[in-house]
Design an enzyme around this catalytic site. Structure first.
Site, short mmCIF file in Angstrom:
data_model
loop_
_atom_site.label_atom_id
_atom_site.label_comp_id
_atom_site.label_asym_id
_atom_site.label_seq_id
_atom_site.Cartn_x
_atom_site.Cartn_y
_atom_site.Cartn_z
N ASN A 7 -2.97 -7.33 -8.50
CA ASN A 7 -2.23 -7.44 -7.47
C ASN A 7 -2.22 -8.61 -6.56
OD1 ASN A 7 -1.91 -4.68 -8.08
ND2 ASN A 7 -3.31 -3.81 -6.25
N ASP A 8 -3.36 -9.20 -6.30
CA ASP A 8 -3.49 -10.35 -5.58
C ASP A 8 -3.26 -11.38 -6.70
OD1 ASP A 8 -3.99 -9.69 -2.89
OD2 ASP A 8 -5.70 -8.88 -3.20
N CYS A 31 -8.17 -3.91 -12.47
CA CYS A 31 -8.18 -2.78 -11.53
C CYS A 31 -7.01 -2.91 -10.80
CB CYS A 31 -9.58 -2.74 -10.97
SG CYS A 31 -9.79 -4.27 -10.11
N GLU A 57 -9.16 -12.55 -8.71
CA GLU A 57 -7.72 -12.48 -7.98
C GLU A 57 -7.24 -13.56 -7.61
OE1 GLU A 57 -8.00 -8.59 -5.28
OE2 GLU A 57 -9.92 -9.73 -4.82
N ARG A 61 -16.44 -2.14 -5.10
CA ARG A 61 -16.40 -3.25 -4.46
C ARG A 61 -16.81 -3.64 -3.07
NH1 ARG A 61 -9.92 -4.97 -4.23
NH2 ARG A 61 -9.99 -3.37 -2.23
N ARG A 87 -12.72 1.02 -3.64
CA ARG A 87 -12.55 0.24 -2.26
C ARG A 87 -13.03 0.54 -0.96
NH1 ARG A 87 -6.80 0.66 -4.96
NH2 ARG A 87 -5.89 -1.45 -4.99
N HIS A 120 0.79 -1.05 0.08
CA HIS A 120 -0.02 0.07 -0.08
C HIS A 120 0.90 1.39 -0.08
CE1 HIS A 120 -3.84 -1.79 -0.57
NE2 HIS A 120 -3.50 -2.74 0.24
N ARG A 155 2.66 -10.22 -1.30
CA ARG A 155 2.81 -8.83 -2.17
C ARG A 155 3.62 -7.71 -1.21
NH1 ARG A 155 -3.44 -6.86 -2.80
NH2 ARG A 155 -2.77 -4.84 -2.77
C1 PEP Z 1 -5.87 -6.34 -6.57
O1 PEP Z 1 -5.70 -7.28 -5.86
O2 PEP Z 1 -5.24 -6.11 -7.72
C2 PEP Z 1 -6.60 -5.31 -6.10
C3 PEP Z 1 -7.27 -4.36 -7.01
O3 PEP Z 1 -7.34 -5.32 -4.86
P1 PEP Z 1 -6.48 -4.77 -3.74
O4 PEP Z 1 -5.17 -4.14 -4.10
O5 PEP Z 1 -7.34 -3.76 -2.88
O6 PEP Z 1 -6.12 -5.97 -2.71
MG MG Z 2 -7.00 -7.54 -4.21
#
Ligand code: PEP
Ligand code: MG
Length: 604
Positions: free
Chosen positions: A465-466, A529, A442, A353, A317, A216, A476
């Site tokens: 990302n996930d 996303c 994800e 979401r 989010r 983050h 991550r």
């Molecule tokens: C992701 O996992 O790509 C996503 C957009 O969700 P977050 O980053 O909030 O886990």
């Molecule tokens: Mg995610």
């Protein structure tokens, strides 16, 4: 270039990412530190290091010989005045949330309650530092016990306590430095509380020894448009005040930059001015439309998205609204929060979401904090297995807010692993009266079974990302695994391709699919996303793999739009086909860059 190279985080041990403020063995002039570039831009500036957290004074710590209780109390009130003056002066130099947070903390520092409580503890000869520590702890615990809004003030008391003790000891205040001029922030990593006061006018670049590309902190740097390098384990060797060149694209930090680097930073400033402002329609050079949407966490981000001309929101989010809350927000409160965002996008798409609680985003009212493996535990949609009513309430709030505003509201669930889960979620949404319902992809199992998911879902959105962390089995948050945690990994791209094909083959377009630009010409919409969408080169590849919309931090839209407009759909598909067959992430990147000379021209 004659720079010496210090090994990258990937080759350094995780423990190398230690306290950025521990006495460093300073890096030599001209030496290069490498990490992972997570937010583009090349700048030069002086280093200011994050001060370390304040250690608790020893419980047995006594006042210095010869100091009376009155002397110790005077030290406490002097320290409070110093802290208050410091915070007030700092608040005056920033705006928005940062100013609110600093002003509230200054007010708390000037409140005599803490000093008076500490005075009572001086009787047995305790030092002022120890008395302040204990008094602060007890006040913070009282706030915490009250819960709700008051409970959240506990953190502010802990912050004031730490600042007072630092002032009493005559050391730098914890948290963000305040050198009085713009600087390159060097830290181990940033806590959410630090990020609230981070002012992009002061922090011109960010270098951390920890943190992964999807952490983050990295997401925040991109949202603020600050060049950033994470997982640079040798950042701990950078001394306060030394001048560094930071390249947030290539992950390089160079101490005492040469004339060549100075010229390059000047070039980067000119290149960023050359980007064409986004006109509100994402398209390729042949006119093929790809809606460019924004990722937001609340109403403030929504305003930034509107300023950036985003075509709507591709990821709201919602859990960000309620982080730090002990109790479930009421339906009324949620309605008002969602309406505030929907109102910013009349007639436009807003993909909301449902709460993605768990792992790095725990919500006390929804998740357990004792799971041994939280990223693989009860997170996202899975929380509804135990606490279904929280999801039902949220869907009711979304529907009420939707009916009161004119946004084209789509809803999706995080962390879906099977077609059954997708069908269950979509069923709940329909019961709530919501017209356009989908899921995030994800988890690799969801990507592989996308065709079955499309049997009920109106659309999907790839959370890269996930998806990357679960495909590569690499946390991550861990900078030391950043080479694995890379959405350019061919395995991840193959999954994206698979979902793109399933989307094209899916029957029917999403109901209520808003404007023509955000629905697939045939089949069902496949969005991205995750942070991958904000990488202009990867954006081209994703479109070539069958992705129909891209959602990213508002700051990235301009660069992504400019690069997309340099290729036709045929070209994007050719590049994607070459990239997806690459044996490694590095080779995949190289192939894409070779086909996209505009990246070099724009310094991206
Ligand atoms: C992701 O996992 O790509 C996503 C957009 O969700 P977050 O980053 O909030 O886990
Ligand atoms: Mg995610």
């Amino acid at each position: 270039m004659s720079n010496t190279t210090i090994p990258s985080a990937a080759s350094a041990s995780a423990s190398g990412a230690a306290d950025a403020t521990a006495a460093p063995e300073s890096a030599a002039s001209g030496s290069e530190i490498t990490g992972v570039g997570v937010s583009p831009g090349r700048v030069i500036g002086p280093v200011a290091r994050m001060a370390p957290p304040v250690e608790a004074p020893d419980p047995a710590e006594k006042a210095a010989p010869g100091r009376s209780i009155d002397d110790e109390y005077a030290r406490i009130t002097d320290a409070a005045a110093t802290v208050q003056a410091e915070l007030t002066a700092r608040a005056a130099t920033v705006s928005g949330d940062a100013r609110d947070v600093l002003e509230a903390t200054a007010l708390m520092a000037s409140d005599p309650t803490l000093a008076k409580a500490a005075k009572k503890l001086l009787d047995d000869g305790r030092s002022a530092e120890r008395a302040v520590w204990e008094a602060g702890t007890s006040i913070a615990e009282q706030f915490a016990a009250l819960g709700g809004y008051m409970g959240e003030r506990a953190q502010d008391v802990y912050d004031v306590r730490a600042r007072l003790v630092a002032a009493l000891r005559g050391v730098s205040a914890p948290g963000l430095p305040n050198p009085g001029h713009p600087y390159v922030l060097v830290a181990v990593d940033l806590a959410p509380a630090d990020t609230a006061t981070l002012d992009p006018a002061q922090v011109i670049a960010l270098v951390t020894s920890d943190g992964g590309p999807q952490s983050h902190t990295a997401i925040l740097a991109r949202a603020l448009g600050i060049p950033a390098v994470v997982a640079a384990s040798q950042a701990t060797t950078l001394a306060d005040g030394s001048e560094v060149y930071v390249d947030g694209t290539r992950g390089r930090v160079i101490l005492d930059p040469s004339d060549a680097e100075r010229a390059d930073a000047e070039l980067a400033a000119r290149q960023s001015e050359a980007l064409v402002p986004f006109d509100g329609t994402g398209r390729l050079s042949d006119g093929h439309e790809v809606a460019l949407l924004a990722n937001i966490g609340g109403v403030k981000d929504a305003a930034a998205a509107v300023d950036a001309n985003a075509q709507g929101v591709g990821l709201f989010r919602t859990e960000f609204l309620f982080l730090g809350r002990d109790t479930e927000p009421s339906v009324e409160e949620q309605v008002s929060d969602y309406r505030a965002v929907f109102a910013a996008f009349p007639g436009k798409k807003v993909v909301l979401r449902t709460l993605d609680a768990g792992a790095d985003k725990p919500l006390a009212f929804l998740t357990n904090d004792d799971e041994p493996n939280p990223a693989l535990g009860i997170r996202g949609y899975r929380t509804s297995l135990e606490k279904r009513q929280v999801l039902v309430n949220q869907l009711r709030a979304i529907q009420t807010a939707r009916e009161a505003e004119n946004a084209d509201v789509w809803v999706m669930a995080p962390m879906i692993a099977t077609a059954d889960e997708a069908a269950d979620f979509v069923g709940l949404c329909r019961e709530a009266g919501l017209p356009t319902n989908g899921v995030m992809i994800e988890v690799p199992s969801a990507a592989l079974t996308a065709a079955h998911i499309f049997a009920t879902a109106d659309f999907v959105s790839l959370g890269t990302n996930d998806l990357t962390q679960y495909t590569m089995a690499a946390d991550r948050q861990l900078g030391s695994l950043s080479a694995l945690n890379d959405p350019w990994q061919p395995a991840v791209l193959q999954l994206v391709q698979h979902v793109g094909q399933a989307g094209r083959a899916a029957v029917g377009t999403a109901t209520g699919a808003g404007s023509a630009s955000d629905s697939a010409p045939s089949g069902k919409p496949v969005g991205v996303c995750g942070e991958a969408a904000a990488d202009p080169a990867l954006a081209v590849v994703l479109v070539g793999l069958g992705v129909t919309t891209l959602s990213m931090t508002s700051r990235a839209i301009q660069a992504v739009s400019t690069v997309l407009r340099s290729v036709t759909l045929d070209e994007a598909q050719t590049i994607a086909a070459a990239v997806v067959g690459a044996p490694t992430a590095a080779e995949a990147r190289r192939i894409a860059r070779e086909h996209l000379p505009i990246l070099e021209t724009l310094g991206l």
